[in-house]
Design an enzyme around this catalytic site. Structure first.
Site, short mmCIF file in Angstrom:
data_model
loop_
_atom_site.label_atom_id
_atom_site.label_comp_id
_atom_site.label_asym_id
_atom_site.label_seq_id
_atom_site.Cartn_x
_atom_site.Cartn_y
_atom_site.Cartn_z
CG ASN A 111 -109.50 68.82 -76.31
OD1 ASN A 111 -108.95 67.77 -76.62
ND2 ASN A 111 -110.46 68.87 -75.43
CG ASP A 112 -111.85 68.92 -80.60
OD1 ASP A 112 -111.82 68.02 -79.73
OD2 ASP A 112 -112.76 69.75 -80.70
CB VAL A 113 -106.02 70.97 -83.49
CG1 VAL A 113 -107.19 71.74 -84.06
CG2 VAL A 113 -105.40 71.71 -82.31
CB VAL A 114 -103.27 67.99 -79.87
CG1 VAL A 114 -102.54 69.22 -80.38
CG2 VAL A 114 -104.16 68.36 -78.70
#
Lengths: 102, 465
Positions: free
Chosen positions: B391-394
Site C-alpha cells: 500500500n504505502d510503497v505504491v
C-alpha cells in the site's frame, strides 16, 4: 589521559586493523545486491558468533574448581555457537533457494 | 615455533575467508560458496583457539566441547525448522544472543579486574565497559524486537506516557554512569558493573518499546550492527584480531542496511528512534471519489493478453501465505509468453531483503526480482501492474502531496503502467493509516478479497483460457 595514550600505543596494530576493516567492510558489503540482504544479515549473525572464541579462551584459562567462571564460560561458548551454527546453516538454506531457472 | 606459525596462519586465513566470503555475496550465483567459505574460516578460528599454546592453561576441553555442542545443536535445529516468513524473528534472536555473549565475556573480565585477579590498562577497561553496555542493549532490545515481530507483544503494551523523554533520560544516565565507572578505575566494584549491566538491559528494552510496525526493518538492522560492535569490543578484550575483524564486518553490514532502510522510508535514523509514525499529516481529503472494481474474469483476461506484467508484493502477501499461488499465476502467464517481473520495495517485508527470500522460496528465479530503480524502469512499459498486499510503497502521494506523512519516500511508480490491478482486503488504509490516491486513479481497478483466495481463483480462471 595517560591511560588512553598507553592503550593506543599498546594496541596500535589492532587499531590499524580496526580502521582498515571498517573501510574494507563498507566497500565489500555495499556491493551486496538488495536481493541478498536477508542472507547477508543471517550470515552476519553467524560471523558475530565469532565471540565464541572469547568463551573458549575464557574456559581454557579458568581453574577447574571455579564453577562460577566455568558456567559463564560455557554459557558464552554455547550462545556464540548457536549463532555460528544456526547463522551459517540458515544462510545456506536460504541461498540454496536462489536460482536462475527452476 | 612452527606450531605457533600454523596457529597464527590459521587465524590469518580465517580473516581472509570472512572477507572473501562476504565478497562472494555480491552475486546470487556465488553467494552460497561465500557462505561456506566464511563458515570454514570460522571453523579454522575456533580450532586454532582451542589448540593454540596458552601459558598455564587449564584447557577444560570437556566444558568447551560440551558448551559448543549444546549451542551448536540448538542453532542447527533452529536453522532447519524456521519458516522463511519468520526470518526476521530468527535474526532478532541471533542479534540478541551475540549481544548476550559479549555481556557475559565483559562481565567476567570486569569481575576478575575488580577482584584484583587481573590487571587492565585504562583503554581495556573502557572497551570492556563498552562491550557490556552495547551487548546489554543489543540483548534486551533484540528480544523485545523478536516478541513484537512474533506478535507476542503489542506496541501499546510496552509504551509509557512520555516514553521518548524517558528514553532520552535513560540514555544520558547510561552514558554518564559508564563514564563514572570508567574514571573510578579499580576503585569501583563489581556491584557497579552489575548495576551498569542492569541499566543497559533496561535501556535496551525501553529504546525498542515505542518503535513498531513499519519501522522494524530499521531496528533489526541497527541491532545487527550493535551485535557486531559488541563482538568487536569483546575482541579488543582478548586482543583477538579475528574477533575484531568479524565484529567490525558485522557492524558495517548492519550500518549499511540501517542507512538503506532509512533512505527507503525517507526518514533519518533519529526520526525513527524518537519520532512516532502514523496519524498526523494532511491526509488529503478524498471527498466521495469512487473506486472501480474489476471482475476476476476481466482481470484474468487483462493479464493473459498482456505483454508484460509487474507484480508488486507487500507484506500482506506473506501474511496471507500466498507466495506459492502467486508463482502459480506467474507460471500460467509465462506459459502464454507474458513477461512477468516482480517489483520489490526495500521495505516490502519485515527486514531487508525479506520479500526476495519469500519469493525465492516459492521458486521464483531471482533475475525476475527487480529492485526499486529496475522496477520503476520496467513499470514504464508494463501493461499491467498487480499490487498484492502493498500500500504505502505504491502511494503516489509520496511524490505529489507535500502534506503527506510519507512525502519524499521513494515509491514504486505503478501508476505509470497502462493498467493497475490492486488486490486488497478492503478499503481500510494501510499500515501507516495513510489514504492512497492510487485507488482512485483512472487506470486502477480494485479486486477485493483475501490475497490468497483471490490469486487462487485468478489461477483457476487463467487455466480455463
Amino acid at each position: 589521559m595517560d591511560m588512553v595514550y598507553q592503550f593506543f600505543l599498546e594496541n596500535l596494530t589492532e587499531i590499524y586493523l580496526l580502521i582498515f576493516t571498517v573501510i574494507l567492510g563498507f566497500e565489500v558489503i555495499s556491493k551486496v545486491p538488495t536481493v541478498l540482504h536477508t542472507p547477508l544479515m543471517s550470515g552476519a549473525n553467524a560471523i558475530s558468533g565469532v565471540v565464541v572464541i572469547g568463551g573458549v579462551i575464557l574456559l581454557r584459562n579458568t581453574p577447574p574448581d571455579n564453577y562460577l567462571m566455568l558456567s559463564l564460560g560455557v554459557l558464552a561458548a554455547a550462545l556464540g555457537m548457536v549463532n555460528v551454527v544456526g547463522g551459517f546453516a540458515v544462510t545456506d538454506r536460504m541461498l540454496e533457494m536462489f536460482k536462475k531457472r527452476k | 615455533m612452527a606450531f605457533e606459525f600454523w596457529i597464527n596462519f590459521a587465524f590469518l586465513l580465517s580473516v581472509v575467508f570472512f572477507v572473501w566470503g562476504l565478497r562472494l555475496l555480491s552475486s546470487p550465483d556465488t553467494a552460497r560458496r561465500g557462505n561456506i567459505l566464511a563458515a570454514i574460516g570460522m571453523g579454522l578460528a575456533v580450532v586454532a583457539t582451542m589448540v593454540m599454546p596458552v601459558h598455564g592453561a587449564y584447557n577444560n576441553y570437556g566444558w568447551i566441547l560440551g558448551g559448543m555442542a549444546i549451542g551448536g545443536a540448538i542453532g542447527w535445529v533452529a536453522a532447519r525448522k524456521v519458516a522463511m516468513t519468520a526470518m526476521p524473528q530468527m535474526v532478532s534472536i541471533f542479534n540478541g544472543l551475540g549481544g548476550a555473549t559479549a555481556v557475559v565475556l565483559a562481565m567476567v573480565e570486569l569481575m576478575n579486574f575488580y577482584n584484583g585477579d587481573s590487571h587492565m590498562a585504562g583503554g581495556q577497561l573502557g572497551i570492556s565497559l563498552a562491550a557490556l553496555v552495547i551487548g546489554g542493549i543489543t540483548f534486551t532490545g533484540s528480544m523485545l524486537a523478536y516478541l513484537k515481530l512474533d506478535g507476542k507483544v503489542k506496541d501499546k503494551h510496552v509504551t509509557l506516557p512520555q516514553h521518548q523523554a524517558i528514553n532520552i533520560l535513560m540514555f544520558l544516565i547510561t552514558i554518564a554512569l559508564s563514564i563514572w565507572v570508567y574514571w573510578q578505575g579499580s576503585a569501583a566494584t563489581t556491584h557497579w558493573a552489575v548495576g551498569l549491566m542492569a541499566l543497559s538491559l533496561v535501556y535496551g528494552f525501553s529504546f525498542v518499546a515505542p518503535i513498531g510496525g513499519a519501522d522494524m526493518p530499521v531496528v533489526i538492522s541497527l541491532l545487527n550492527s550493535f551485535s557486531g560492535l559488541s563482538a568487536a569490543a569483546a575482541g579488543f578484550i582478548y586482543s583477538s584480531q579475528v574477533m575484531i575483524v568479524g565484529g567490525i564486518l558485522v557492524g558495517a553490514a548492519g550500518t549499511i542496511l540501517t542507512v538503506l532502510m532509512c533512505d527507503a522510508m525517507n526518514r533519518s535514523l533519529l526520526n525513527v528512534l524518537i519520532g512516532g509514525f502514523g496519524g498526523g499529516g494532511s491526509a488529503a481529503a478524498q471527498g466521495d471519489q469512487t473506486v472501480r472494481e474489476v471482475t476476476l474474469n476481466d482481470a484474468a483476461i487483462m493479464l493473459y493478453y498482456a505483454n508484460s506484467v509487474v507484480f508488486v508484493p507487500g507484506y500482506g502477501l506473506a501474511v496471507a501465505q500466498a507466495q506459492k499461488v502467486l508463482k502459480e499465476v506467474d507460471d500460467l502467464l509465462s506459459a502464454n509468453d507474458v513477461e512477468v517481473k516482480y517489483g520489490i520495495h526495500p521495505v516490502a517485508g519485515r527486514m531487508p531483503g525479506h520479500m526476495n527470500v519469500l519469493l525465492a522460496e516459492a521458486d521464483v528465479p531471482y533475475p525476475k526480482l527487480l529492485d526499486l530503480d529496475e522496477a520503476n524502469e520496467a513499470l514504464k512499459n508494463a501493461d499491467v501492474a498487480v499490487i498484492v498486499g502493498a500500500n504505502d510503497v505504491v502511494n503516489p502521494a509520496a511524490e505529489t502531496d507535500p502534506g503527506s506523512p510519507i512525502y519524499g519516500m521513494p515509491v514504486l511508480r505503478v501508476w505509470e503502467a497502462k493498467n493497475v490491478i490492486v488486490l486488497k482486503r478492503s478499503m481500510n488504509p494501510g499500515y501507516a493509516g495513510i489514504q492512497n490516491p492510487l485507488f482512485f486513479m483512472d487506470n486502477t481497478r480494485m479486486l477485493f478479497g483475501d490475497a490468497k483466495k483471490t490469486l487462487t481463483e485468478l489461477a483457476a480462471e487463467l487455466k480455463n483460457m
